[in-house]
Motif scaffolding. Sequence first.
Motif, PDB file in Angstrom:
ATOM      1  N   TYR A   1      21.765   1.646  49.136  1.00 41.60           N
ATOM      2  CA  TYR A   1      21.618   2.657  50.170  1.00 41.60           C
ATOM      3  C   TYR A   1      20.600   3.607  49.783  1.00 41.60           C
ATOM      4  O   TYR A   1      20.777   4.546  48.733  1.00 41.60           O
ATOM      5  CB  TYR A   1      22.882   3.242  50.490  1.00 41.60           C
ATOM      6  CG  TYR A   1      24.203   2.502  50.803  1.00 41.60           C
ATOM      7  CD1 TYR A   1      24.380   2.410  52.046  1.00 41.60           C
ATOM      8  CD2 TYR A   1      24.833   1.792  50.155  1.00 41.60           C
ATOM      9  CE1 TYR A   1      25.270   1.702  52.887  1.00 41.60           C
ATOM     10  CE2 TYR A   1      25.740   0.884  50.503  1.00 41.60           C
ATOM     11  CZ  TYR A   1      26.056   0.826  51.972  1.00 41.60           C
ATOM     12  OH  TYR A   1      26.947  -0.119  52.441  1.00 41.60           O
ATOM     13  N   LYS A   2      19.546   3.695  50.058  1.00 43.26           N
ATOM     14  CA  LYS A   2      18.116   4.270  49.577  1.00 43.26           C
ATOM     15  C   LYS A   2      18.367   5.621  49.376  1.00 43.26           C
ATOM     16  O   LYS A   2      18.011   6.253  48.303  1.00 43.26           O
ATOM     17  CB  LYS A   2      16.849   4.203  50.377  1.00 43.26           C
ATOM     18  CG  LYS A   2      16.324   2.709  50.383  1.00 43.26           C
ATOM     19  CD  LYS A   2      15.122   2.593  49.731  1.00 43.26           C
ATOM     20  CE  LYS A   2      14.297   1.279  49.342  1.00 43.26           C
ATOM     21  NZ  LYS A   2      14.869   0.194  50.558  1.00 43.26           N
ATOM     22  N   VAL A   3      18.658   6.678  50.447  1.00 42.33           N
ATOM     23  CA  VAL A   3      18.547   7.867  50.208  1.00 42.33           C
ATOM     24  C   VAL A   3      19.549   8.303  49.180  1.00 42.33           C
ATOM     25  O   VAL A   3      19.058   8.915  48.415  1.00 42.33           O
ATOM     26  CB  VAL A   3      19.044   8.705  51.734  1.00 42.33           C
ATOM     27  CG1 VAL A   3      19.136  10.072  51.382  1.00 42.33           C
ATOM     28  CG2 VAL A   3      18.290   8.196  52.678  1.00 42.33           C
ATOM     29  N   VAL A   4      20.898   7.590  49.237  1.00 39.85           N
ATOM     30  CA  VAL A   4      21.667   8.093  48.237  1.00 39.85           C
ATOM     31  C   VAL A   4      21.493   7.592  46.731  1.00 39.85           C
ATOM     32  O   VAL A   4      21.560   8.487  45.896  1.00 39.85           O
ATOM     33  CB  VAL A   4      23.246   7.816  48.528  1.00 39.85           C
ATOM     34  CG1 VAL A   4      23.968   8.028  47.660  1.00 39.85           C
ATOM     35  CG2 VAL A   4      23.398   8.242  50.121  1.00 39.85           C
TER      36      VAL A   4
ATOM     37  N   LEU B   1      28.138   8.795  43.569  1.00 38.84           N
ATOM     38  CA  LEU B   1      27.347   7.997  44.601  1.00 38.84           C
ATOM     39  C   LEU B   1      26.287   6.916  43.992  1.00 38.84           C
ATOM     40  O   LEU B   1      25.988   6.118  44.511  1.00 38.84           O
ATOM     41  CB  LEU B   1      26.710   9.304  45.305  1.00 38.84           C
ATOM     42  CG  LEU B   1      27.410  10.184  45.968  1.00 38.84           C
ATOM     43  CD1 LEU B   1      26.729  11.521  46.452  1.00 38.84           C
ATOM     44  CD2 LEU B   1      27.996   9.488  47.270  1.00 38.84           C
TER      45      LEU B   1
ATOM     46  N   TRP C   1      28.136   3.889  44.283  1.00 34.10           N
ATOM     47  CA  TRP C   1      28.346   3.290  45.473  1.00 34.10           C
ATOM     48  C   TRP C   1      27.021   2.827  45.852  1.00 34.10           C
ATOM     49  O   TRP C   1      27.066   1.654  46.675  1.00 34.10           O
ATOM     50  CB  TRP C   1      28.958   4.346  46.136  1.00 34.10           C
ATOM     51  CG  TRP C   1      29.073   3.984  47.637  1.00 34.10           C
ATOM     52  CD1 TRP C   1      29.949   3.207  48.550  1.00 34.10           C
ATOM     53  CD2 TRP C   1      28.226   4.526  48.689  1.00 34.10           C
ATOM     54  NE1 TRP C   1      29.621   2.969  49.747  1.00 34.10           N
ATOM     55  CE2 TRP C   1      28.789   3.741  49.739  1.00 34.10           C
ATOM     56  CE3 TRP C   1      27.141   5.461  48.915  1.00 34.10           C
ATOM     57  CZ2 TRP C   1      27.945   3.919  51.210  1.00 34.10           C
ATOM     58  CZ3 TRP C   1      26.311   5.414  50.171  1.00 34.10           C
ATOM     59  CH2 TRP C   1      26.919   4.795  51.209  1.00 34.10           C
TER      60      TRP C   1
END
Lengths: 382, 106, 486, 175, 504
Positions: free
Chosen positions: A74-77, A136, A139
């Motif tokens: 999940y790139k942004v995170v 995060l 994840w």
Amino acid sequence: MDWTFWLEWVIKGFVLCLILLTGFAYLTLYERRALARMQVRVGPNRAGYQGLLQPIADAVKLIFKEELTPARVYKVVFVLAPVLTVVPSLVLAAVVPLGTSFNLFGRVITLYVADLNVGVLYLTSIASIAVYGITLAGWSSNNKYAMLGGIRASAQMISYELSLGLCFAIAIVMGNSMNLVDIVNAQSGMWFAVIQPVGALIFLIVTLAEVNRAPFDMPEAEQELTAGFHSEYSGMKFALFFMAEYQKMIVICMIAATLFFGGYREFWFLKDFAGGILSVDRFWFLGPIYLLLKVIVLLFFMIWIRATWPRIRYDRLMSFGWKVLLPLSLVVLFITAAGILLAQELNNQIYFYSIPVLSIISAMVAVALIYRDLRRKSNGRI
Amino acid sequence: MVPVDYYVILSAILFTLGALGVLIRRNPLIIFMSIELMLNAGNLAFVAFGRSYEVAGGQPFYTGQIFVFFVIAVAAAEVAVGLALIVEIFKTKKNINVDEMNSLKG
Amino acid sequence: MTQTDFYANFYSIIPLTVLVAWASILLLVDLFIPKGRKGITAFLAALGLAATLSFIIWQTLVGVERTGFNGMVTLDGFSLFVNALVIISGLLGIALAYGYLKRMKLERGEYYVLMLFSITGMMLMAQASDLIIVFLALELLSIPLYVLAAFARPNLQSEEAGVKYFLLGAFATGFIVYGTALIFGATGTTSLSGIFFAASHETPSLLLTIGAALLLVGFGFKVAAVPFHMWTPDVYQGSPTAVTAFMSSGAKIAGFAALLRVFATAFPALSADLTGVLWVLAALTMVVGNLTAISQTNIKRLLAYSSIAHAGYILMAFVPYGNKEVLPISIAAGLFYLVSYVVTNFGTWGVVIALEKAEGKGLEIADYAGLAKKCPALAAAMTVFMLSFIGFPPTLGMVGKFYLFRAVIAGGYPGLAIIGVVTSLVSAYYYLRIVVNMYMREGDPTIEREMWLDFTTMSTAIATVVLSFVPQWLFLLASTAVLRLF
Amino acid sequence: MTSELIVFLVLSLVAISSAFGMLFSRNAVYSALFLVLNFVTVAVFYLMLGAPFIAMSQITVYAGAIMVLFLFVIMLLGAESLVPLPQAMPWQRPLAFILAAILAVESVYLIFARSRLNTVITAPDAATNSMEGLRDMAMILFDQFLLPFEITSILLLVAMVGAIVLTNREKVGHK
Amino acid sequence: MEFLLQPLTLLTFFPLVGVLVLLFMKSEAKTAIRWVAMVTTLITFGISLWVLAQFKASNPDLQLEAKYPWINVAGWNIYYYLAVDGLSILLVLLTAFLTPISILSTWTAVEDRVKDFMIFFLLLEVGMMGVFLAQDLFMFYIFWEFTLVPMYFLIGLWGGPRRIYAAVKFFLYTMAGSILMLVAILFLGVKTGTFNVPDMLAALPGLYSSGMINPQTQMLLFVAFAAAFAIKVPMWPLHSWLPDAHVEAPTAGSVILAGVLLKMGTYGFLRFNIQLFPNATIEAAPWIALLATIGIIYGAAVSYAQSDVKKLVAYSSVSHLGFVMLGMFALNAEGVSGAILQMINHGLSTGALFLLIGMVYEQTHTREIKVYGGLWKVMPIFGTVMLISSLSSMGLPGLNGFVGEFTILLGAFGSKAIGSPWYAGISAIGVIMAAVYILYMFQKMFLGPAGEITKHHELKDLNWREILTVAPLLIFMFWIGLYPAPFFNLIAPAVEKLLSALPL
């Protein structure tokens, strides 16, 4: 609020960041050297005198290393997570007083960035925010091991946060303030670690868990989870996690020193030594030095523990937090508060001395209980 | 120099968004988050009102803040129970869509 | 706090303190009670309730009314009455649960402890005279109920009931918090009397009205008034039946008690705006509750809708809340109706539990066929309860409705009374269906006999009939209870 | 436009957009993160309103504990991806939007136009950062609000018991 | 103890003693149960005679009052208040009289759940007595509603094939009316501050004249009360529950239903509507007369079309009660006393008819008229009794029906309240139509060639018990038909008082 105020603020913040960053760099060196000593080897000693340039070399290596971003993250995170880990570790130090104040250009310059009346609460809140980064990261890597690492981290940190909060409360009760400067000043007569050794001990144990240090470094347990939450990270992002961990160690040690070991103050029995020549009240620059010394000693303990102790099994880790540390810290808090209250109400210092005695007794009871439990579980093999 | 109205309006908007979330989302976790948002809007209004009375009266006035303190505590208690419930039902059902909670018919 | 202050404050919460202490101790004691003998916990819990009840009776006899903790709680006739009612429903709830939990293999000591805590919340609701306490009491009563609703886990229905109840309950909490915030903003206080003073000094501000309306929404959820009732059937159906019985009585009593105190003591100034809203709410609740109940085939759902409908009837008592002359009568009528509802309700659920089989079967109305032949006493009791729900003599429900409608008419709302009686007629249709099934159709239901269950069913049946002939003392209690509320 | 107002406006923009983000994220984790952002901005508002204690509690409890638990549960359950399902009640969504819009517009209008809240909140002065203020608040909390405080403690106990009851699987067949 | 020894208290609640005894009896001991019930009702009848002996015919007021404050808190003013006067004395006697007869009729007809049956029957008697004796509206309402419950079970448990439908319909119809009455009662209670009828009567004129209750409200209240009573009577067009209930009810139930329960409606009009709302009564009289007339013709016409004999009698009740209503709302002495007498008559003759139909049904299990025929030859005693009852029902001079209907028509013809002799005139056609359907029925069943049933069944004539059951009814038919004066004497003062209060 004139502009000089802002200027002072910015400068102080900048300096603090600088201290922490270089501190982090040399802490790695310190740790490697110390560990090496304990393991009867030499450690890094090539770059510069006694390896003093080693951190810089490491930094250069990491910065120029290729950064891999796996395809299904999940790139942004994924990008955000290291940042979220580093920032709290920096921000945390803002309320820690490094010393008293001095005059410069006719201004009183205090040696802390922010003087908050809810300083301790600020610490707890930032400490609690710090979970996010690791969780995060785990994840967003979209990787089972990383995820498990993240989940473990968050569970562990939340669990130990309760005891941490109670230790803060012990310090608050003893210092009669939430302001860290007040707490430090309250220790000018006696360190809280002396009055409440059990509280200080619990605090040190808990901080180990909070920064995921050995023996509580389950989130990154190599044997089970490869590298835990940062399996997928490389290059500078990985460096940020690394950096955050060591910065946190430093800051936590600063906080521990502040809350229980007199902070920037000298040893309590040195206050009137030689007309107070060693007192920070006399020379402001002694404050940071004392603090630095204390931090180095505390850090050494952390490294020592890492070198000595094996990793604890995860379920034991959790039940240790919930079933031992939490009740024990509750009891200790109660004893502290009751002792202080009795001493105040009945105006008799004798009750004050009951605090360490009773606390140590309760800690021993706790140890005895653990021992009995372990013995039963291992069928008497211990 | 912010008028208290602004805070109240902001809290009203947040409250409405929270209520909207409860109504349109089907995932109990999101619904629950929306409820937290509603509580938060209430808290904001409390503190803002409390501050306005403080400013108007010229002396400290803590009732609003203390109420918020209780709301936060209650929210924590609710979360403990609520998440336990959600985890439980998920363990049993492996799916947590409110629309699919239809073993109860009417 | 000086010494006398301390005792004065403490006096106002003696029963609460006793119950909380008992519940906490029971939580520990329960650890040492072996599994399979949790009946002991039930008895201990009942004992605690009895002790609390005796304190309440003692306080009633002493007759001192006071407020405590800076006016946060009130000890008065009203709260004593409601608390006694809550505790009696707690006792009945334990009596129902005792055998039921055993049979359904749900027996765990925490059940009773949670129940005691929930009862504490209910009692606090009735005593609350500050919105902070109202809010906290509401949570204290609800949170154990959420857990109890899901107590039959890993039974999916029960878990769903728990989640739904929880989500809607929390949603309602949000409304209450925001409403309280607006009220605080309008008046600068959360104490009911403070709000009353602030509101009566000047024309009520809009903020206050919105706040009161939001509170009303929140309470509407709690007492299951239409249109905030959607959760009720699912939750009532999914929860373990003993929990449903307790929930449908206790939570309702407490919700109404708080609603009553809040609106009667804090918002008389808003009556012009809110009476119409309450009118519509009451009418809608009665109509929707009763009409929807008709099509139900599951007895638990049917009773859920019926409980919604009864909430509507009780709501009627609130409609004239701005009218100083009628208010005492109508509040007393509401209280009386609550009593009759609670007594009847527990009896009915007792019968439902007696017919429910271990695997959750036996809950369709068709399963009641032939009950009269198999167990005439149970069928007769059920008939009494159904008549009482309809509002038919010679039962308590009839007296309750008589009292209630009289108050509503005296308040000047004959239209509402007509809606009330017409919906009673509608309700007769579905209640009679149960009677028809029991008496006039053939079937072979299996019945669980268990001492405390039988005791509950029979005692409530007898009470329903006998009290209808001698309702004076209840009237007297109800009307003296509200005397000094205003 | 004072600087405080600018800060307020920017932050409220953040708060509102994060609330929207929470509402419309496809991913439950993003929703949770948006909510955290929202909570943090609200905490800043508390600071601006002179309530540092509440601000810190807000971050500690909401952002630090509650939302972490949420994230934890989402991750544990693997419930993050929220595939939009066919609507069970197609009318519900537009209806909810319309209702919400009405509610928002109405409340804003009513509060803005007709309430008599013309107090201007000034920036908190140094007094709010004094230990005295904090002590006063604590005294009020433990004196005037003693009863609610005690109730809260019971409430937390109850929640704990409840959560344990719910999640504690009884060991079956264990001696 | 003084409370319990009041004659009216005893009269009302004595059957409960029987209920108590029955509760502790084994349900297998059927004969013993029947005897207990029988003795209880007979004693109750004895008490009613004792009441009659104490009753002073010349006194138009309420007598033998038993009045105690009951629920007297919070301004309720509810009394335990039983009393009897000329308007109700005959109905009380009729109730006490018909109940043992009905029980006697069930001796062999009811074999299933005898104990329950008897309990319900005795409870029903309590309710009916209470309705006629209660002088407090709260009490009245309780008794009024309460009668529904046992009757509901009597129909639903011991009735015919569609009994559940009939029972529920009966219950809901009747309740539908009475709930509006409840609202009206409460309204009156709130306005007058009492539920006690005499007190209310004293307070109402003031409220009317001061405008506290305006004429429209009075009319609404009248309608609310009338709704309850009209459904019970039943007046056209609210009668549709009646045939179902009658057809499905067991014989004893039908007897009580026709004999007493329907009279509760007419009694209600008399006691409450006319007394409480005088102006509205006068205003409504023509309309009620119109409905009554339609009912008379409609009932008679539909009766003729029935193939089920019980249904035929049921519809004839609609017609007969139309007469009662017509007479009552003639609002003159003849009309009202005729109406009261006609209530008794209807109870006697229709009761007898239902009993007789029940007796033959017990043997044949059919009520279709067309399967009978030539019964007279097989069952002469039955035929004779049936003939007398039928003639009584259709109003043959010399029998009771004639006296009642004649008086009513006389009253209606000259009534100022109704205002037009046409109603009486048209109603007279109803009498003729009655003759048509009754004689048609009689001819089809008893005369002519033997029908299927008559041929194929071994039909037995009435036995002694059955004769004993109907004989008392026959005696009264003749007595009233030939010498009605004592009955009129009982009624007259009260009627006069009632009418004098009307602003005619």
